[in-house]
Structure formats: C-alpha cells, structure tokens
Scaffold this motif. Structure first.
Motif, PDB file in Angstrom:
ATOM      1  N   THR A  32       6.428  -3.580  -9.470  1.00 27.26           N
ATOM      2  CA  THR A  32       6.871  -3.757 -10.799  1.00 27.26           C
ATOM      3  C   THR A  32       7.603  -2.435 -11.225  1.00 27.26           C
ATOM      4  O   THR A  32       8.137  -2.305 -12.495  1.00 27.26           O
ATOM      5  CB  THR A  32       6.052  -4.566 -11.619  1.00 27.26           C
TER       6      THR A  32
ATOM      7  N   ASP B  74       6.531  -9.491 -11.058  1.00 26.75           N
ATOM      8  CA  ASP B  74       7.830 -10.122 -10.690  1.00 26.75           C
ATOM      9  C   ASP B  74       8.853 -11.237 -10.434  1.00 26.75           C
ATOM     10  O   ASP B  74       9.871 -10.605 -10.525  1.00 26.75           O
ATOM     11  CB  ASP B  74       6.909 -10.930  -9.084  1.00 26.75           C
TER      12      ASP B  74
ATOM     13  N   SER C 167       2.748  -4.950  -0.232  1.00 25.35           N
ATOM     14  CA  SER C 167       2.964  -5.564  -0.349  1.00 25.35           C
ATOM     15  C   SER C 167       4.633  -5.478   0.452  1.00 25.35           C
ATOM     16  O   SER C 167       5.703  -6.343   0.706  1.00 25.35           O
ATOM     17  CB  SER C 167       4.333  -5.323  -2.013  1.00 25.35           C
TER      18      SER C 167
ATOM     19  N   LEU D  37      10.640  -8.494  -3.946  1.00 25.54           N
ATOM     20  CA  LEU D  37       8.929  -9.034  -4.274  1.00 25.54           C
ATOM     21  C   LEU D  37       8.953  -8.088  -3.403  1.00 25.54           C
ATOM     22  O   LEU D  37       7.106  -7.434  -4.036  1.00 25.54           O
ATOM     23  CB  LEU D  37       8.111 -10.107  -3.726  1.00 25.54           C
TER      24      LEU D  37
END
Length: 452
Positions: A169, A94, A156, A165
């Motif tokens: 990724t 992150d 998430s 966030l």
C-alpha cells in the motif's frame, strides 16, 4: 451472550439509507449506548488503483488530505479537531480509502464542517507534499531490515505477481520518488467523488437525523463521471512454486504459503472459516501450532488465515489462504514438510467431531461480539452493502455455523484447501539450503523492495 445478540439484532432494525442527489450513498444506524457520532467515509480508491511506476499514490493522497484546505493549514486543522475532542482517522488498504471521525454528538456539526472542508477543498500544499513523501520513504527504508515486513511484502509479490495487489500500500522507495504533486491532485480528482463513495454513520441520533446532518455538509460535493478502471483478474498459482529470498545475517527462516481462497459471498464461506480455524486459525488448539510448535518446538508462532476477497463495481475478486511460521534455519525444511503434511491430512482425512465442536463454540462467542463497538457496527454495515448481505448477516452466520456437520466441513477442506500454491522462504541462503522435492519450480533470489 444471548442478551448481546438480542440487543444488536434490534439495533440493526433501525437503519436508514439514502442516496444523495450527488450520488453519495449514506447509511445510518442508531446505537444509543453513548452520545457518540462516528462517521466512516469509504472511497473506492485503494492501492490497486496506483498507476504502474507510481505505487503508493493512493496512500500518499490520503495522507495529504488533511494537510491543508482553502481555509486552514495542517496545524489549524489538527488544533480544531483537538479542541472539539474529535478523532480523525485515515487509512488506505488494497481496495479503499477510509476517512473517519469519532465525535461527541454535541460537537458533530462543527466536526462535520471541518471534515467536509478537508474532503471537498484540499489544497495539497507543496511543502506538505514533500514532507509526507519524504517521511513515507524514510519509513520504507527503515523497515527493510525487518524480516517480518520484508517477508509480508515478498509474499504478495510472489502470490499476485503482475496483479495490482502485488505491491505494498505504501509503495516502494523508487515509485514514491516518481510521484509528483500533480499526480496526487489528479488521483484526488479521479477518485474522491461522491458517486464513488459510501458514508456510514453510527450514532445515538435517529438515523434520519444523522442523514440530515450529513446531507447539510456533503450535498455540495460535486458529482462527476466515474471513469471505472477495470482491475484484472487474479491469476493465483497453478502448480507448486518455491521462492527463496536471500536475507543476509538472520538465523531464522521465515516461511509463508499462499494460495487461492474463496470470496465472502461463496455459499461455503462459513464452512471454510471452520476449516481454517481447526487447521491454523485457533492458536494453540490448531493443528499447525500443535505440530510445528508444541510437538516439535520448531516455531514460536505458526498460523493460517483466510480473507474473503473483495467486490469492486460488481466484479468479485476471490480471497486468499495464507499459512506461515518462522523457525531456526536448521529446522526449516522439516517444518515446511510438517506444514504441507497438515494441509494434506486435512484434505485427505478430514477433521474430528471434537474439533468441529470447539470451532462452533468459538464462532458462536466471537461473532456475537462483533457488533459491540461503533467501528464494528460500521464495518458490519459496509460488508453487508459490499456483498449484498442482510444487515444481520453476522447473526445468520452463527446460525449457519451451528448447523454444520462434519461431512460438510471435510468436503469443504477437500474442495478449497490448496493443492496449488507458492511457498516463500526468507532466510540467509549461506545457512539455509532447501532440499525438499516434488515442486514444479524452485528459485533463489535476492530481495528487492524498491522495484517499480
């Protein structure tokens, strides 16, 4: 165990740090066990820095960094590292990009010559750019059928909502299609700069010698003005929200609860570690597993975990508390009730002395082993630097945990275990019907992993 601690504490006494003229912060520690030179370059460039609509850019840039330089192509780079017996590792999370090598000390100069060429002179060839992007998209598409992967991404999204966030990724299929080679070059130019990086060496060499070698190969890395991107605060849930995502054809319900946690520099962090260990972090001895798996037989796995957040340019971002399990659809509602009951019992009734003793014993053993490998030592050094902790902070953690009393731990449970949270349920909604009450919001959605 005591011998291990003495040796590792002694090692931490032999650390040197130097900020090079270009702003690169170099930290070196000597570990005499083997003739190994391990280097970790940590760059403040993670998925939180992805532009909106181009999620996955940080990851794509890192995965292209060794695909060609002004001197060598991708195959030549791989062959040269192989000839030297040097392992190259590249990872993105992150908050950071981590590029590292592990080499025999006798080959360190040749290894660093190659590594510095990769960092300072990447060319990002268009052919490799297209290959890596296509491969990343293929990996994302292939994982869409995996409920473990899907649920982690969706958690998430519902926990962090509009915060950077919230996205994975690796990005999304559509966001990667938006990324051009020019975007990669721009990201590299903006973030891959020495005054935005920390370089950590763990080797059998004297720390001053390690720094001297690093300076030889990285002093030419050009310092630049750092245009700091301010990352917004995390707006963790206020209230109790439930999001049920329809995933057709599965006979399990994947359930996760997410909430605000605390940061690593919080004075109660070690107490909260104990709370989490007893509640759901200790495997079969944890309360969540004993209830959901052992007593009722609802789940093969169940757990809780915490992370300590992050600090970026002196701004602290608090961590999270996560709990989860998977179960048959017919037991989903009751299992959720049991999870919430265990959390509420920990808040309202606290823990017992025997649970505290078990947790203390675990951490006394596990923390002591955290400085045994080269990677572990590098991670300790980085965390100490990140949170302004002494280099032997992990040993001090043991000392602090040993002194904790039950009242302190129970007060920490009351203070930090979640009262506000999101619950994510991934299930086939033709089979799973959520029927629990007392929530501020319950919403059923179809999952989408390709949104920007």
């Amino acid at each position: 165990m005591i011998l291990i601690l003495v040796m590792e504490v002694k090692m931490m006494d032999n650390i040197k740090e130097k900020v090079l003229s270009n702003g690169l912060n170099v930290i070196a520690v000597q570990k005499k066990k083997l003739p190994i030179f391990q280097l970790s370059l940590v760059i403040n460039a993670g998925s939180v820095d992805d532009p909106k609509g181009k999620e996955g850019l940080a990851n794509l840039t890192a995965n292209l960094i060794d695909e060609g330089t002004k001197k060598y192509n991708a195959i030549e780079i791989a062959e040269k590292f192989e000839e030297l017996g040097t392992n190259l590792s590249i990872s993105v999370d992150d908050w950071t990009t981590n590029i590292g090598i592990k080499s025999l000390t006798q080959n360190v100069e040749k290894s660093l010559e190659l590594l510095s060429d990769i960092i300072l002179n990447p060319t990002f060839p268009n052919e490799e750019f297209e290959k890596v992007k296509k491969r990343t998209i293929s990996n994302i598409i292939s994982q869409k059928s995996d409920p473990d992967y899907v649920s982690s991404i969706l958690l998430s999204q519902v926990l962090y909502k509009d915060h950077p966030l919230a996205h994975p990724t690796e990005g999304y299929e559509n966001s990667l299609l938006n990324i051009k080679r020019e975007d990669v070059i721009e990201f590299y130019n903006n973030f891959y700069i020495p005054n935005n990086s920390t370089l950590i060496v763990v080797s059998d060499l004297e720390p001053s010698k390690s720094i001297e070698i690093v300076e030889k190969f990285f002093s030419k890395w050009q310092k630049k003005v750092l245009n700091i991107k301010q990352i917004s605060d995390i707006n963790y849930p206020k209230g109790k929200e439930v999001y049920i995502y329809h995933f057709p054809g599965i006979n399990q319900a994947f359930v996760f609860l997410g909430s605000k946690g605390i940061s690593r520099d919080n004075k109660d962090f070690n107490k909260f570690r104990i709370v989490n260990y007893i509640l759901g972090g200790s495997g079969f001895s944890s309360r969540i597993v004993k209830t959901i798996r052992v007593k009722y037989g609802y789940a093969y796995w169940a757990y809780s975990r915490i992370n300590g957040g992050y600090k970026r340019y002196n701004k602290v971002f608090e961590g999270s508390f996560i709990a989860g399990f998977s179960t048959k659809v017919e037991s989903g509602n009751h299992a959720i009730e049991l999870l919430l009951d265990e959390i509420n019992k920990a808040i309202n009734e606290g823990f017992k002395e025997d649970e505290l003793r078990s947790a203390k014993s675990y951490y006394e053993g596990s923390i002591a082993r955290q400085g045994q490998t080269y990677s572990q030592v590098a991670n300790i050094i980085f965390n100490a630097k990140l949170w302004n902790l002494p280099y032997d902070y992990w040993i001090k953690d043991i000392e602090e945990i040993k002194k904790l009393n039950l009242n302190e731990v129970n007060e920490t449970a009351k203070k930090f275990l979640p009262k506000d949270y999101v619950i994510l349920v991934l299930a086939d909604t033709s089979q799973f019907k959520f029927d629990l009450k007392g929530f501020d919001k319950v919403e059923i959605r179809n999952f989408k992993l390709n949104e920007n």
